[in-house]
Motif scaffolding. Sequence first.
Motif: not given
Length: 330
Positions: A94-110
């Motif tokens: 049902f839920f897809k991988d949150r591909h927007w995660l790192f654009t919306e939350f760049p804190e998680l990228d870095d």
Amino acid sequence: MEDKVFAEKEATSSNNSDTDRRPRFGNRILENPSKVFEHNAWDNVDWSDEMEEEGRRRVSENSKEQVSADLQMKYENECDIFWNNFYKIHQNRFFKDRHWLFTEFPELDDVEKNVSKGMDETMQPQNEYPGCRASKRIFEVGCGVGNTVYPILQTHNDDGIFIYCCDISELAIQLVKEHENYSQDRCYAFVGDITNEQIEYPFPEESLDVVILIFVLSAIHPNKFSATIRNICKYLKPGGLLLFRDYGRYDLAQLRFKKGHFLQDNFYVRGDGTRVYFFSQEELDEMFRKENLVKEQNYVDRRLQVNRGRQLKMYRVWIQCKYRKPFRKS
Ligand SMILES: C[S@@+](CC[C@H](N)C(=O)[O-])C[C@H]1O[C@@H](n2cnc3c(N)ncnc32)[C@H](O)[C@@H]1O
């Protein structure tokens, strides 16, 4: 949604202030309404007074018949069963991988740069617990089947970052653990009801760098919002960050409810017994501030999604927040 106001109105730019604008994303702006069907989605659409009014009208219409107290009690007491049934049907589809995660939350990228200082590697943890030696600890609340957890683990392919995740549904947690990338060295998934103040967390107070709430607070009863946030905040380190994204007031999903699903203001039950709340920016701000968190972002993401085949326009409203636990004054 085919509707006079919601299907035909579109606008050109954001009405959010510059400080609340998303820093990296949200740059596909519909400047020429005749080109609306040229892309699947447009960012930062304005809502006219007419659309706002139509939203109010629909909510007032679908809020006329309240679900009985007995049934409301059932949805609350058996929330885990309804979510388990949801995952029995949908499994991990049902839920897809949150591909927007790192654009919306760049804190998680870095994570290394953007969150509180982790434990010095030379320091020994006072008590042994899963993840105690990691330099950054992230906790996802209401993780579902891991559509946020796994993108983070894949992005940070090192042992410095440890992720805890919990969900009220046993089946969801079972699916998280069955994922091919599940590793106890980097992740600890457990069943837990975040509204329960007696829940035993696998980490001590003030040990987390980041807490993530993605489309989960909306699934719990509004009377329990404050206590839940308060409880979770105890586990954030001073300087730690709370990341939140969830449904906003007058989102398409709220306006689509028919009569008979209304539980209480802005809170509804779906046909499968799972529930959903639609937030305003103001109430979230008040709730997070009450727990002494400091606002870094409280943003309304108004997006126009387009079904090009059926020539439909669908207005989505999500709220995204970032609040930080301050360092104690010495
Ligand atoms: C809309 S789903 C979102 C799942 C996941 N966060 C995602 O975005 O893919 C809401 C999730 O919250 C979980 N949930 C609902 N009430 C909960 C509670 N009281 N404690 C923990 N999890 C809960 C549900 O089981 C479900 O997995």
